[in-house]
Write a protein that holds these residues in place. Structure first.
Motif, PDB file in Angstrom:
ATOM      1  N   LEU A 230       0.924  -1.159   0.082  1.00 28.91           N
ATOM      2  CA  LEU A 230      -0.007  -0.079   0.100  1.00 28.91           C
ATOM      3  C   LEU A 230       0.870   1.099  -0.153  1.00 28.91           C
ATOM      4  CD1 LEU A 230      -2.995  -0.989   2.329  1.00 28.91           C
ATOM      5  CD2 LEU A 230      -2.848  -0.858  -0.023  1.00 28.91           C
ATOM      6  N   GLU A 231       1.746   1.292   0.768  1.00 30.35           N
ATOM      7  CA  GLU A 231       2.677   2.425   0.810  1.00 30.35           C
ATOM      8  C   GLU A 231       3.433   2.642  -0.451  1.00 30.35           C
ATOM      9  OE1 GLU A 231       4.048   2.513   5.519  1.00 30.35           O
ATOM     10  OE2 GLU A 231       5.544   1.499   4.269  1.00 30.35           O
ATOM     11  N   GLU A 232       3.925   1.545  -1.183  1.00 32.39           N
ATOM     12  CA  GLU A 232       4.744   1.493  -2.578  1.00 32.39           C
ATOM     13  C   GLU A 232       3.617   2.053  -3.539  1.00 32.39           C
ATOM     14  OE1 GLU A 232       6.107  -2.051  -2.950  1.00 32.39           O
ATOM     15  OE2 GLU A 232       7.864  -2.168  -1.611  1.00 32.39           O
ATOM     16  N   ALA A 233       2.211   1.421  -3.644  1.00 30.79           N
ATOM     17  CA  ALA A 233       1.208   2.005  -4.450  1.00 30.79           C
ATOM     18  C   ALA A 233       1.183   3.608  -4.428  1.00 30.79           C
ATOM     19  CB  ALA A 233      -0.049   1.150  -4.138  1.00 30.79           C
ATOM     20  N   ALA A 239       2.050  10.345  -4.148  1.00 29.66           N
ATOM     21  CA  ALA A 239       1.900  10.988  -2.762  1.00 29.66           C
ATOM     22  C   ALA A 239       3.273  11.259  -1.982  1.00 29.66           C
ATOM     23  CB  ALA A 239       1.170   9.805  -1.939  1.00 29.66           C
ATOM     24  N   SER A 240       3.177  12.301  -1.452  1.00 33.17           N
ATOM     25  CA  SER A 240       4.593  12.726  -0.560  1.00 33.17           C
ATOM     26  C   SER A 240       4.628  11.651   0.571  1.00 33.17           C
ATOM     27  CB  SER A 240       4.265  14.187  -0.148  1.00 33.17           C
ATOM     28  OG  SER A 240       3.192  14.480   0.581  1.00 33.17           O
ATOM     29  N   ARG A 246      -0.026   9.773   6.605  1.00 40.32           N
ATOM     30  CA  ARG A 246      -1.485  10.108   6.800  1.00 40.32           C
ATOM     31  C   ARG A 246      -2.628   9.270   6.582  1.00 40.32           C
ATOM     32  NH1 ARG A 246      -4.378  16.154   5.654  1.00 40.32           N
ATOM     33  NH2 ARG A 246      -6.279  15.836   6.554  1.00 40.32           N
ATOM     34  N   PHE A 247      -2.423   8.990   5.234  1.00 39.14           N
ATOM     35  CA  PHE A 247      -3.386   8.197   4.930  1.00 39.14           C
ATOM     36  C   PHE A 247      -3.420   6.608   4.542  1.00 39.14           C
ATOM     37  CE2 PHE A 247      -3.861  12.441   2.590  1.00 39.14           C
ATOM     38  CZ  PHE A 247      -5.062  12.823   3.216  1.00 39.14           C
ATOM     39  N   PRO A 251      -3.686   5.372   9.571  1.00 38.34           N
ATOM     40  CA  PRO A 251      -4.959   4.474   9.843  1.00 38.34           C
ATOM     41  C   PRO A 251      -4.692   3.056  10.439  1.00 38.34           C
ATOM     42  CG  PRO A 251      -5.309   5.624   7.908  1.00 38.34           C
ATOM     43  CD  PRO A 251      -3.714   5.731   8.357  1.00 38.34           C
ATOM     44  N   VAL A 252      -3.548   2.424  10.265  1.00 36.48           N
ATOM     45  CA  VAL A 252      -3.214   1.272  10.636  1.00 36.48           C
ATOM     46  C   VAL A 252      -2.789   1.295  12.026  1.00 36.48           C
ATOM     47  CG1 VAL A 252      -1.708  -0.727  10.257  1.00 36.48           C
ATOM     48  CG2 VAL A 252      -2.653   0.412   8.281  1.00 36.48           C
TER      49      VAL A 252
END
Length: 336
Positions: A230-233, A239-240, A246-247, A251-252
């Protein structure tokens, strides 16, 4: 008719005649008529019998002392009743009205809330930063840091307080020696505890130092559960780093962050040993928090009922924190 057609007709005939056909069978009706859940019966009480010893132990350790505390807060127990065993007189809500009408109590409460807020903010802020940093360290550096955090966490409070008391010592303290190299020799002999603001700064450093290991280890464990894909996507979408955190990350780890923050609020609101030890077992009134204030009222003023009343008010204040924590768990789906 061909041979293939003949075989198809012969295979279809037994099925139409009701013969046994390979495949799953329909479920048979339950003997109980479909009522109730499976497994309920004679063993329905077994789980409760298994946890009964734990319930009895909790009641003995927590419920009985709490009940005695509540009863004592509505009485007027002094030194005479304590030593003679006489039943103290009932005074109703007099202890609570006297405490809530005392300006000193509200001053101590404000000091406690401010102290707790600073400690929790520093603990969670530094803990989250260190946990994020640990993700970018090499394995052996992260392992070394983890061992150091566990060693600091396992240090007894008496030892840690002695170390910080030596660091802030007016004559031989390392802190004065280092500052004197910059500010001049006149700073040698400076007493940090003459000014309550400076004294509380030393106490806050001790409290935060002892609380950071738990926050760091717990938050780092939560960060390891964030899906890397998810971070890589998010990064591939442009995304910065802050947006990814933040997004995607936040949330996790939010439920764990709330849990650690709630525990820190409860612990720092009830800080007692750090202040008691750094002030030589006799804290000045300017250093009293609610825990020390309750202790002084109970044992120095020999008003045990008043001390228990202050303790109950503290429990009520902390119950609000517990309710907020449970509501957050319900919102995040942790509790059904």
């Amino acid at each position: 008719m061909t041979a293939a057609d003949t075989q198809a007709v012969e295979a279809k005939a037994p099925a139409e005649g009701g013969a046994n056909v390979p495949g799953p069978r329909p479920p048979e009706p339950s003997k109980s008529g479909g009522k109730g859940r499976p497994g309920r019966g004679k063993n329905g009480l077994l789980p409760y019998l298994l946890i009964l010893p734990a319930i009895v132990a909790i009641a003995a350790v927590y419920a009985y002392p709490l009940a005695r505390t509540v009863i004592m807060s509505f009485q007027d127990m002094g030194r005479r009743e304590l030593w003679t065993g006489e039943s103290p007189p009932w005074v109703g809500l007099e202890q609570f009205t006297n405490i809530l009408g005392d300006s000193e109590f509200w001053s101590v409460t404000g000091r406690t809330v401010l102290f707790m807020t600073v400690c929790v903010t520093l603990t969670m802020g530094l803990g989250l930063l260190i946990a994020l940093l640990m993700q970018r360290l090499s394995t052996w550096v992260r392992l070394t840091l983890t061992v150091a955090l566990i060693a600091a966490w396992s240090m007894p409070l008496l030892v840690a307080s002695s170390v910080f008391r030596w660091l802030a010592d007016s004559d031989y303290g390392l802190l004065n020696t280092l500052i004197a190299k910059v500010a001049g020799e006149d700073f040698l002999g400076h007493n940090w505890f003459l000014n309550p603001w400076q004294g509380f700064a030393v106490i806050i450093c001790l409290v935060v130092w002892g609380a950071i290991p738990f926050a760091v280890i717990t938050l780092y464990a939560a960060l390891t559960q964030v899906p890397k894909e998810l971070e890589e996507a998010a990064q591939l979408d442009g995304a910065s780093a802050f947006s990814v955190y933040r997004f995607v990350t936040w949330p996790v780890i939010k439920p764990i962050f709330i849990m650690v923050t709630t525990l820190s609020v409860i612990w720092d609101f009830n800080v007692f040993g750090q202040i008691w030890l750094l002030r030589g077992n006799k804290p000045e009134p300017e250093y009293e928090t609610l825990g020390l204030y309750s202790f002084s009222k109970a044992f120095e003023s020999t008003s045990f009922s008043q001390g228990t009343a202050i303790a109950l008010i503290t429990v009520v204040l902390l119950s609000g924190v517990a309710v907020y924590y449970l509501r957050q768990l319900i919102k995040t789906g942790e509790v059904e």
